[in-house]
Design a protein around this motif. Sequence first.
Motif, PDB file in Angstrom:
ATOM      1  N   LEU A 156      11.665   6.236   5.542  1.00 27.55           N
ATOM      2  CA  LEU A 156      11.510   4.921   4.918  1.00 27.55           C
ATOM      3  C   LEU A 156      12.157   3.868   5.816  1.00 27.55           C
ATOM      4  CD1 LEU A 156      12.121   5.908   1.191  1.00 27.55           C
ATOM      5  CD2 LEU A 156       9.952   5.604   2.388  1.00 27.55           C
ATOM      6  N   MET A 190       6.477  -4.930  -0.522  1.00 32.68           N
ATOM      7  CA  MET A 190       7.572  -3.955  -0.435  1.00 32.68           C
ATOM      8  C   MET A 190       7.050  -2.572  -0.775  1.00 32.68           C
ATOM      9  SD  MET A 190      10.884  -5.721  -2.087  1.00 32.68           S
ATOM     10  CE  MET A 190      10.067  -6.225  -3.536  1.00 32.68           C
ATOM     11  N   ALA A 220       0.840  -1.211   0.000  1.00 37.35           N
ATOM     12  CA  ALA A 220       0.000   0.000   0.000  1.00 37.35           C
ATOM     13  C   ALA A 220       0.870   1.254   0.000  1.00 37.35           C
ATOM     14  CB  ALA A 220      -0.903  -0.011   1.229  1.00 37.35           C
ATOM     15  N   SER A 221       0.704   2.097  -0.996  1.00 37.01           N
ATOM     16  CA  SER A 221       1.597   3.242  -1.152  1.00 37.01           C
ATOM     17  C   SER A 221       1.147   4.102  -2.318  1.00 37.01           C
ATOM     18  CB  SER A 221       3.022   2.743  -1.444  1.00 37.01           C
ATOM     19  OG  SER A 221       3.064   2.211  -2.758  1.00 37.01           O
TER      20      SER A 221
HETATM   21  C1  FMN Z   1       4.825   7.064   1.312  1.00 35.60           C
HETATM   22  C2  FMN Z   1       4.120   5.927   1.969  1.00 35.60           C
HETATM   23  C3  FMN Z   1       2.736   5.857   1.913  1.00 35.60           C
HETATM   24  C4  FMN Z   1       2.043   4.801   2.516  1.00 35.60           C
HETATM   25  N1  FMN Z   1       0.692   4.759   2.457  1.00 35.60           N
HETATM   26  C5  FMN Z   1       0.037   3.715   3.033  1.00 35.60           C
HETATM   27  C6  FMN Z   1      -1.373   3.622   2.973  1.00 35.60           C
HETATM   28  O1  FMN Z   1      -2.054   4.471   2.398  1.00 35.60           O
HETATM   29  N2  FMN Z   1      -1.967   2.562   3.581  1.00 35.60           N
HETATM   30  C7  FMN Z   1      -1.252   1.598   4.236  1.00 35.60           C
HETATM   31  O2  FMN Z   1      -1.834   0.630   4.733  1.00 35.60           O
HETATM   32  N3  FMN Z   1       0.087   1.665   4.308  1.00 35.60           N
HETATM   33  C8  FMN Z   1       0.734   2.691   3.736  1.00 35.60           C
HETATM   34  N4  FMN Z   1       2.085   2.762   3.823  1.00 35.60           N
HETATM   35  C9  FMN Z   1       2.810   1.705   4.594  1.00 35.60           C
HETATM   36  C10 FMN Z   1       3.346   0.638   3.648  1.00 35.60           C
HETATM   37  O3  FMN Z   1       2.302  -0.042   2.972  1.00 35.60           O
HETATM   38  C11 FMN Z   1       4.198  -0.390   4.386  1.00 35.60           C
HETATM   39  O4  FMN Z   1       3.399  -1.133   5.276  1.00 35.60           O
HETATM   40  C12 FMN Z   1       5.335   0.230   5.183  1.00 35.60           C
HETATM   41  O5  FMN Z   1       5.992   1.238   4.426  1.00 35.60           O
HETATM   42  C13 FMN Z   1       6.348  -0.831   5.572  1.00 35.60           C
HETATM   43  O6  FMN Z   1       6.850  -1.489   4.433  1.00 35.60           O
HETATM   44  P1  FMN Z   1       8.293  -1.124   3.801  1.00 35.60           P
HETATM   45  O7  FMN Z   1       9.314  -1.366   4.835  1.00 35.60           O
HETATM   46  O8  FMN Z   1       8.408  -2.043   2.619  1.00 35.60           O
HETATM   47  O9  FMN Z   1       8.240   0.313   3.395  1.00 35.60           O
HETATM   48  C14 FMN Z   1       2.783   3.799   3.207  1.00 35.60           C
HETATM   49  C15 FMN Z   1       4.182   3.879   3.251  1.00 35.60           C
HETATM   50  C16 FMN Z   1       4.848   4.915   2.649  1.00 35.60           C
HETATM   51  C17 FMN Z   1       6.334   4.956   2.731  1.00 35.60           C
END
Ligand code: FMN
Length: 330
Positions: free
Chosen positions: A218, A267, A20-21
Motif C-alpha cells: 500500500l 483514496m 479504483a479498488s
Molecule cells: C488492492 C488494490 C487494487 C487496485 N485495483 C485497481 C484497479 O483495478 N484499477 C486501477 O485503475 N487501479 C487499481 N488500484 C490502484 C488504485 O486505484 C490507486 O491508484 C493506487 O492504489 C494509488 O492510490 P492510493 O495511494 O490511495 O492507494 C488498486 C490498488 C489496490 C491497493
Amino acid sequence: MDLRTKYLGFDLPHPLVSGASPLADTLDSVKRVEDAGAAAIVMRSLFEEQITSEQLAMNRAIDTPAESFAEALSYFPSPDQFVLGPDEYLEQIRRVKEAVRIPVIASLNGVTPGGWLEYAKLMEDAGADALELNVYDLATDPDETGASVEQRTLDIVTTVKAAVRIPVAVKLSAYYSSVANLAKRLDDVSADGLVLFNRFYQPDIDVEALEVVPRLTLSHSGALLLRLRWLAILSGRVRADLAVTGGVHTALDAVKAVMCGGHAVQMVSALLEQGPQQLRTIREGMTAWLEEHEYESLRQMQGSMSLSKCPNPEAFERANYMQILQSWRK
Ligand SMILES: Cc1cc2nc3c(=O)[nH]c(=O)nc-3n(C[C@H](O)[C@H](O)[C@H](O)COP(=O)(O)O)c2cc1C
C-alpha cells in the motif's frame, strides 16, 4: 464549510472519492463507502486481456491464437483469478448503481486500441455514470518510439469518446518524456479528466527461486509528492478536470492536492488500511484546516499552488532542484 467541487461534470459535495479498488466489489462495502460520505466511487478495472481472451474463446480462435498472443496468454492470470469476469462486471455496475446514489465510475484497463473497447459502451449501457480509462503501459520494445506509445493512448481515448456520452477520465503514469504535452493532446481529443498517477507496481525478485515476486504494497504520503508536482504544472493549463490518486492518507495530503489544482482526491490505500470511515475523518480534518486558515470555501484554495501563472515552470523546477542539492550539510 463549503467543500463543493466539480469533477467530470458532477457537482460533488467535497472532493473525496473512493479510487479504483476492491471497495466496489461487494454491495456491503459499497454502502460502507457511501455511508462514510464518499463523493463518488470508482470500481476496480476490467482488463483488456480479460475481454480479448473471452472474445477469442467465443470466436473459437483460442486454439490457434497468434504466436505472440499465445505466449502472452500463458502469463495472464487464469479467468477464475479475476474477481469479476466481463459479464459479471456489467452486472456489478447495475447492482452498485441500484445500491447507491453517488456517481459510479467504471474502469477499463488496457493499452491497445481494439475490439475490447466496445465494453466502454456496454459499461455506459449498464448504468456507469463515467468511465476511467487506465492506460497501464510499460513500454518495453526498443523499436517503439515514445510518440507511438502515446498515439496508442490517444487512439484509445478517441475511440472511447466517440462511443459513449458519459464523461471519460484517463488514468496516466508519470513516466512520459513530456507529461504536459500528452495532457494537452488528451485535451485535444476531449478527455474529460486526467487521473494522476497510476502506481507502477515494482515487483521484487526472489534470488533463490529465480522468480519475480509480485507483492502488493500500500502507499504512503511520500507517494503524493510526484502527484503534487504534476497537478501544479497542469492545473490551469489543461481543460480536463484533474484527480489525484496515490499517497493521500491525511487531511493535509488532501488539502495539498486541492491547492495544487485537484478537483477530485481519490483514496485507496488509506481506506483499505483504516476502513472507509477514513473518508469522514479526512473530510472533517479538511473542514477544520480550512476554518483554522480562514478560508470560506474549498474553491477559494483550489489551484492556489498551481504553477499556471509561473512564467517559466521549467526554470522554477531546475532552481528547486539545484537548491535542494546545495542544501545538504553534514
Ligand atoms: C488492492 C488494490 C487494487 C487496485 N485495483 C485497481 C484497479 O483495478 N484499477 C486501477 O485503475 N487501479 C487499481 N488500484 C490502484 C488504485 O486505484 C490507486 O491508484 C493506487 O492504489 C494509488 O492510490 P492510493 O495511494 O490511495 O492507494 C488498486 C490498488 C489496490 C491497493
